[in-house]
Design a protein around this motif. Structure first.
Motif, PDB file in Angstrom:
ATOM      1  N   VAL A  64       6.845  -9.762  -6.731  1.00 57.66           N
ATOM      2  CA  VAL A  64       7.683  -9.135  -7.691  1.00 57.66           C
ATOM      3  C   VAL A  64       7.229  -7.682  -8.349  1.00 57.66           C
ATOM      4  CG1 VAL A  64       9.191  -9.405  -9.798  1.00 57.66           C
ATOM      5  CG2 VAL A  64       9.264 -11.279  -7.901  1.00 57.66           C
ATOM      6  N   GLY A  65       5.603  -8.157  -8.772  1.00 57.71           N
ATOM      7  CA  GLY A  65       4.976  -6.825  -9.454  1.00 57.71           C
ATOM      8  C   GLY A  65       5.260  -5.670  -8.594  1.00 57.71           C
ATOM      9  N   TRP A  66       4.816  -5.982  -6.967  1.00 59.01           N
ATOM     10  CA  TRP A  66       5.134  -4.952  -6.260  1.00 59.01           C
ATOM     11  C   TRP A  66       6.326  -4.206  -6.347  1.00 59.01           C
ATOM     12  CZ3 TRP A  66       7.240  -6.462  -1.244  1.00 59.01           C
ATOM     13  CH2 TRP A  66       7.559  -5.161  -0.503  1.00 59.01           C
TER      14      TRP A  66
ATOM     15  N   GLN B 239       0.812  -1.205  -0.263  1.00 56.63           N
ATOM     16  CA  GLN B 239      -0.020  -0.033  -0.049  1.00 56.63           C
ATOM     17  C   GLN B 239       0.721   1.253   0.081  1.00 56.63           C
ATOM     18  OE1 GLN B 239      -3.208  -0.551  -0.453  1.00 56.63           O
ATOM     19  NE2 GLN B 239      -2.999   1.946  -1.055  1.00 56.63           N
ATOM     20  N   VAL B 240       1.922   1.189   0.891  1.00 58.30           N
ATOM     21  CA  VAL B 240       2.787   2.495   0.782  1.00 58.30           C
ATOM     22  C   VAL B 240       3.465   2.751  -0.634  1.00 58.30           C
ATOM     23  CG1 VAL B 240       5.038   3.232   1.547  1.00 58.30           C
ATOM     24  CG2 VAL B 240       3.637   2.100   3.289  1.00 58.30           C
ATOM     25  N   THR B 241       3.844   1.520  -1.418  1.00 58.64           N
ATOM     26  CA  THR B 241       4.303   1.730  -2.692  1.00 58.64           C
ATOM     27  C   THR B 241       3.188   2.532  -3.646  1.00 58.64           C
ATOM     28  OG1 THR B 241       5.768  -0.103  -2.449  1.00 58.64           O
ATOM     29  CG2 THR B 241       5.256   0.571  -4.771  1.00 58.64           C
ATOM     30  N   LEU B 242       1.949   1.685  -3.669  1.00 59.10           N
ATOM     31  CA  LEU B 242       0.881   2.260  -4.170  1.00 59.10           C
ATOM     32  C   LEU B 242       0.684   3.706  -4.073  1.00 59.10           C
ATOM     33  CD1 LEU B 242      -1.530  -0.638  -4.094  1.00 59.10           C
ATOM     34  CD2 LEU B 242      -0.526   0.183  -6.186  1.00 59.10           C
ATOM     35  N   ASN B 243       0.499   4.069  -2.842  1.00 58.11           N
ATOM     36  CA  ASN B 243       0.494   5.511  -2.412  1.00 58.11           C
ATOM     37  C   ASN B 243       1.292   6.567  -3.059  1.00 58.11           C
ATOM     38  OD1 ASN B 243      -1.737   4.620  -0.984  1.00 58.11           O
ATOM     39  ND2 ASN B 243      -0.632   4.903   1.010  1.00 58.11           N
ATOM     40  N   ALA B 244       2.521   5.980  -3.131  1.00 56.83           N
ATOM     41  CA  ALA B 244       3.743   6.752  -3.749  1.00 56.83           C
ATOM     42  C   ALA B 244       3.550   6.764  -5.250  1.00 56.83           C
ATOM     43  CB  ALA B 244       5.045   6.529  -3.223  1.00 56.83           C
TER      44      ALA B 244
ATOM     45  N   TYR C 102      -2.191  -3.305 -11.346  1.00 56.71           N
ATOM     46  CA  TYR C 102      -1.562  -3.711  -9.926  1.00 56.71           C
ATOM     47  C   TYR C 102      -2.724  -3.677  -8.930  1.00 56.71           C
ATOM     48  CZ  TYR C 102       1.054  -5.642  -6.327  1.00 56.71           C
ATOM     49  OH  TYR C 102       1.555  -6.576  -5.490  1.00 56.71           O
ATOM     50  N   GLN C 103      -3.612  -2.661  -9.012  1.00 52.55           N
ATOM     51  CA  GLN C 103      -4.168  -2.296  -8.065  1.00 52.55           C
ATOM     52  C   GLN C 103      -5.565  -3.326  -8.161  1.00 52.55           C
ATOM     53  OE1 GLN C 103      -4.581   1.690  -7.018  1.00 52.55           O
ATOM     54  NE2 GLN C 103      -4.905   1.387  -5.077  1.00 52.55           N
ATOM     55  N   SER C 104      -5.796  -3.215  -9.324  1.00 53.41           N
ATOM     56  CA  SER C 104      -7.214  -4.131  -9.719  1.00 53.41           C
ATOM     57  C   SER C 104      -6.958  -5.590  -9.669  1.00 53.41           C
ATOM     58  CB  SER C 104      -7.558  -3.895 -10.927  1.00 53.41           C
ATOM     59  OG  SER C 104      -7.137  -4.365 -11.980  1.00 53.41           O
ATOM     60  N   ALA C 105      -5.775  -5.840  -9.628  1.00 50.93           N
ATOM     61  CA  ALA C 105      -5.317  -7.429  -9.415  1.00 50.93           C
ATOM     62  C   ALA C 105      -5.285  -7.765  -8.119  1.00 50.93           C
ATOM     63  CB  ALA C 105      -4.084  -7.580 -10.332  1.00 50.93           C
ATOM     64  N   LEU C 106      -5.059  -6.726  -7.113  1.00 50.41           N
ATOM     65  CA  LEU C 106      -4.931  -6.979  -5.634  1.00 50.41           C
ATOM     66  C   LEU C 106      -6.070  -7.753  -5.063  1.00 50.41           C
ATOM     67  CD1 LEU C 106      -2.293  -6.644  -4.204  1.00 50.41           C
ATOM     68  CD2 LEU C 106      -2.948  -4.587  -3.614  1.00 50.41           C
ATOM     69  N   LYS C 107      -7.282  -7.264  -5.349  1.00 51.90           N
ATOM     70  CA  LYS C 107      -8.298  -7.721  -4.648  1.00 51.90           C
ATOM     71  C   LYS C 107      -8.460  -9.087  -4.745  1.00 51.90           C
ATOM     72  CE  LYS C 107     -13.027  -6.412  -3.621  1.00 51.90           C
ATOM     73  NZ  LYS C 107     -14.280  -6.002  -3.952  1.00 51.90           N
TER      74      LYS C 107
ATOM     75  N   LYS D  39      10.264   4.828  -7.598  1.00 52.95           N
ATOM     76  CA  LYS D  39      11.709   5.395  -7.101  1.00 52.95           C
ATOM     77  C   LYS D  39      12.314   6.000  -7.990  1.00 52.95           C
ATOM     78  CE  LYS D  39      11.483   4.625  -2.385  1.00 52.95           C
ATOM     79  NZ  LYS D  39      11.880   3.182  -1.799  1.00 52.95           N
ATOM     80  N   ALA D  40      12.376   5.327  -9.337  1.00 52.43           N
ATOM     81  CA  ALA D  40      13.291   5.648 -10.311  1.00 52.43           C
ATOM     82  C   ALA D  40      12.688   7.163 -10.781  1.00 52.43           C
ATOM     83  CB  ALA D  40      13.269   4.952 -11.639  1.00 52.43           C
ATOM     84  N   LEU D  41      11.356   7.462 -10.781  1.00 51.45           N
ATOM     85  CA  LEU D  41      10.890   8.656 -11.474  1.00 51.45           C
ATOM     86  C   LEU D  41      11.104   9.835 -10.064  1.00 51.45           C
ATOM     87  CD1 LEU D  41       7.570   7.600 -12.569  1.00 51.45           C
ATOM     88  CD2 LEU D  41       9.344   8.913 -13.993  1.00 51.45           C
ATOM     89  N   GLU D  42      11.252   9.351  -9.025  1.00 54.14           N
ATOM     90  CA  GLU D  42      11.613  10.161  -8.032  1.00 54.14           C
ATOM     91  C   GLU D  42      12.898  10.797  -7.830  1.00 54.14           C
ATOM     92  OE1 GLU D  42       9.851   8.452  -4.457  1.00 54.14           O
ATOM     93  OE2 GLU D  42       8.031   8.196  -5.775  1.00 54.14           O
TER      94      GLU D  42
END
Lengths: 591, 591
Positions: free
Chosen positions: B529-531, B468-473, B487-492, B539-542
């Motif tokens: 690994v998807g996460w 969730q932390v990763t998704l938020n960022a 990713y989010q839709s696959a998580l449920k 992180k690369a973008l940041e």
């Protein structure tokens, strides 16, 4: 039980699925009956088991050696070659007039299956020779046939196909080997070829190379390519070998598997004296070679299927024999361990293998059946369907055969990884198949860029008609209700997306559409093999004299295929329909 | 450019994704700073490049020989061992008091990555020794440590783990090696062990085997297993080797790959005089071994990742360098061929490899980061998460690393298949990884049958929190909109189905639920690994100072992963949710 193939399965495929006996209605095969087919198959199996299987591991451990002058292979290879040649199998498909047996392609393919399972590396020598002989038979002048064909049929000479060059690889149009006309009507060749299987050996008296080269002044690209017969030793009018031709073994390549087959770098004309004889017309070399190549591609598919099959049988026998662990519901360490086949995960690995390898074998036999229908039965449509399917027949087994071998290793665990057991060699041998005779990428381009649209798309129409026949029959079996439904519902997106891809190509989007050609190739493979599983399951249910376990095995593999394999193809189709450009859009510098 | 790993990628992972420098806040690592880490890493890389990489192919071609008395390895292996030992890396993770460097696990893992990429077979000797030393350090008595630990740290002695027996395989609870108490407090062992890596060699003065055995009268199953130190040579009080212990090399096994590492069958106590020293308490052997085993499993994951990575770099370099063919839109044979990386299908094979191997490396470094957080940072939750993830860290790279190597071969084509190029060795070496230290099947059972439900399912909760932390960022980056959404839709469904599987287990349906444990393992690997791909892309973008191509590469690999890899996991989830019983229902006699 044979280690090469499940006999019951092969008989079922030949007799029930592909109606071998019906072939005897064709005039060419009129002398045959069921018994005669069985007799030929028994001979092939006996030779494969007696003279090919026993040295399969030895030829792998003792690969051919080159001392700078001569190549040495282990003596068993030559003995195997001799037995094969004596059996008449080298010319089995040819007419009586040429000394052949007029054997149907279907039966010939089944014979070859035994050899591929027993020892694919040693089998490569006769198979390449047959393929080269077929080209000479089809396109060479009478004098050339006289000089080279008879000794190839009898096993005195072997044959090779020499296409690839070090700097060119799959891009045959760029090959640079040169041919210069000589006063006597022959040519002098100059150039280098690489990865030539059987390019040198100590098995036969002579080697007949079919070499692609460019006659001086020929146009660039594929239109400038001609085919030449280049024998290792020149041959006099009595058919005897005389002086050494200027073809030199520059070196052996050392493969991961298929080690028993020499893989060579050949130098033509280092001394300026490499004699070659033009086959047929100048500039037609590639189309002649493709006669051979298409047969070779089906042969690669068969090899991949049978190496996969061999691994399946080995791992199946191991799983039934090896006690280890207990069922998930039994935690009592005082009880006896069960055979590992009792573990569902081991059965998963076996069922997957079964689906891949029996499906692949069925696919190759289908291709052979189509050859018979076309060539002996005069059915042009069968020829068109065969053309369409050839890239699939080459690729599906080449992709999933190695997957099967991977699973075979895993079933054996540590034993699977060591050379003391046979499955690791299967894994290494089989890895060649997605590469030679046209890589996966090349097959994908051939299928999506060309084969699908030939004859105004008739091949696909013919395929769908045959699928419909199977569906109609399968629908009658309640045991197949789910399996039929899954296949049927998956069929529509396949057709829709295929048509859309065709339109996309027509609209000039070649690069965008072909970027995913390999993926399409995989999709098509799954649909075709899925169809064959439906056909096998359906036919098995209709046959009265089959063991119940055998029928249940076919049913379960068909179920597995529709539940686990086909949905992956549907997933791919969605991506292709959405015009997924992930790979096309990836820039080289991002990697 | 290094052949071992993309330096920029490793630095990005260490510094940006896993914040190596932040580890220096822990007291144990307080003496370190960024520069000190770099210095250790440079040393490791230099030794790997100078003393491990150059003989990787040679050790494969000249595997260890056994003349019935002595084993001989090529001399380069011993030289490599000595350089490794002199560097202090054998005890790098240990405290200053024990002569160690108090190196963080994260940095140690990165050092190991170089060695695994350079020469996994030679690296096995020091890695096994470190693992064995860790067990001795954790559980052995002071006198045992004095006798064996110091010489292992200094490189005089090597270590092994001797678990597997010929008739037992993965089912450790059934092992039968016996230990009989002796008057002097030691034991006499009798039994045979198989697949013992490094079980004999000519590199070190002595070998310390950690042997699992059953003390006479011990209960059946895992509770009756104890651990023993069994040295090849007995050691006197001065630490000098004296007489030969009764441990005999019964024979070498001949592996498909990893050939430089001896794989042995060892006979303990053939003469009735095999001296062993009980480690810790009787009956605790398996739990002690699992301390080592869990580290070893992460190590296997790293090896698989790095052999995959090596193949990726080799095929990438080849693809950029090798001209062949033209773009689909160019049919003019007079134009120059392009580098094969210009073909979308080749980029497919490279991007897939990148996704697998960089994802796998990230996964292994995550595991190391969790070790640091837990052991040096005292964070119990990190320990729980590590426990949950260990089967995934072992298995994902072991499954997809070989897939990457398969693709690397395909990129090279014919060259990929011959031993003249390095990728076929990668393919062979890597095939061991899904087998040793617990097969895929074992890992699947461990994950779905045990790890998920430990600590009342807290591990999964912690994982989801981190995701969730990763998704938020990641949500903040418009470039990642599609990737995040996928990713989010696959998580449920992942969460829902996992909970349902847990309930199914609770309701007593162990056999039904665990039948698909290997499939669940694959699903979990893809989600984890998807996460990490999302995390890397985000992180690369940041990060401001990264090359644009590098960032784009991470973005594209993340896109690929969500578009092509994750949907396969979703497909599997649907099957599991539907209670697919294809494999469970398959009867052995149907195969």
């Amino acid at each position: 039980m044979s280690k090469l193939v499940q006999q019951q399965d092969l008989e079922f495929l030949l007799n029930t699925v592909f109606s071998a006996e019906a072939l005897t209605q064709y005039e060419r095969y009129a002398d045959y009956d069921q018994e005669a087919f069985t007799s030929v198959l028994d001979t092939a199996r006996r030779i494969a088991e007696t003279h090919f299987l026993p040295h399969n591991a030895k030829a792998d451990a003792h690969e051919p050696q080159f001392d700078g002058e001569h190549v040495t292979t282990i003596p068993e290879v030559k003995t195997a070659w001799q037995h094969y040649a004596e059996s008449g199998l080298l010319s089995a498909r040819h007419g009586y007039a040429d000394g052949g047996m007029q054997l149907p392609a279907l039966i010939s393919m089944a014979c070859n299956a035994y050899f591929m399972a027993a020892n694919p590396a040693t089998a490569a020598y006769p198979f390449l020779t047959s393929a080269a002989a077929n080209v000479i038979h089809a396109f060479a002048a009478e004098a050339q046939k006289h000089a080279f064909l008879e000794p190839m049929f009898s096993g005195r000479f072997a044959g090779t196909m020499a296409l690839t060059e070090p700097d060119v690889g799959s891009s045959l149009g760029d090959l640079t080997t040169k041919a210069t006309p000589h006063d006597d009507g022959s040519y002098r060749l100059k150039g280098q070829k690489m990865y030539i299987s059987g390019g040198d050996q100590d098995i036969t008296e002579n080697i007949v190379h079919l070499v692609l080269a460019r006659i001086e002044g020929a146009p660039a690209g594929v239109k400038g390519i001609s085919m030449f017969i280049v024998p290792k030793f020149l041959v006099d009018e009595q058919g005897q070998c005389t002086e050494r031709n200027d073809v030199k073994l520059a070196g052996l390549l050392h493969k991961m598997g298929y080690r028993g087959t020499t893989s060579t770098v050949l130098s033509f004309g280092e001394q300026g004296a490499c004699v070659g004889y033009l086959v047929g017309e100048a500039g037609h070399g590639l189309s002649y070679m493709f006669k051979m190549m298409n047969e070779a591609r089906v042969g690669v598919g068969l090899g991949a299927a049978m190496i996969g099959y061999r691994g399946y049988l080995e791992s199946l026998a191991y799983a039934k024999d090896r006690p280890q662990g207990r069922r998930a519901t039994n935690r009592d360490p005082a009880t006896k361990p069960v055979a590992i086949i009792e573990h569902a995960d081991v059965r998963r690995m076996l069922l997957q293998q079964k689906a891949y390898v029996e499906g692949s074998l069925a696919l190759c036999l289908l291709a052979a059946r189509l050859v018979d229908e076309h060539e002996a039965g005069g059915n042009a449509e069968s020829g068109i369907l065969l053309d369409l399917l050839t890239p699939v027949v080459k690729s599906y087994p080449s992709f999933y055969g190695p997957r099967a071998n991977d699973l075979a290793i895993q079933v054996l665990g540590g034993a699977g990884y060591i050379r003391e057991y046979p499955v690791e060699q299967c894994y290494r041998d089989n890895r060649l198949n997605p590469i030679h005779e046209g890589t996966h990428g090349i097959q994908g381009l051939d299928l999506l860029g060309r084969k699908l649209w030939q004859h105004e798309g008739k091949g696909l129409k013919l395929l769908l008609e045959r699928i419909q026949v199977t569906l109609n029959a399968a629908t009658k079996h309640s045991e197949l209700r789910e399996t039929v439904a899954l296949y049927q519902s998956a069929l529509k997106p396949f057709m829709t997306t295929t048509v859309e891809l065709g339109q996309s190509l027509l609209s000039g989007k070649a690069e965008e559409t072909l970027a995913n050609a390999s993926v399409y190739l995989d999709i098509m493979g799954k649909y075709v093999v899925g169809w064959l599983w439906l056909e096998m399951a359906s036919k098995a249910l209709e046959q009265d004299d089959l063991a119940a376990e055998f029928v249940q095995g076919k049913l379960q593999a068909a179920r597995y295929f529709m539940r686990w394999e086909l949905p992956e193809a549907e997933l791919h189709l969605k991506r292709l329909q959405a015009g997924d450009d992930t790979f096309l859009a990836t820039k080289p510098e991002w990697l």
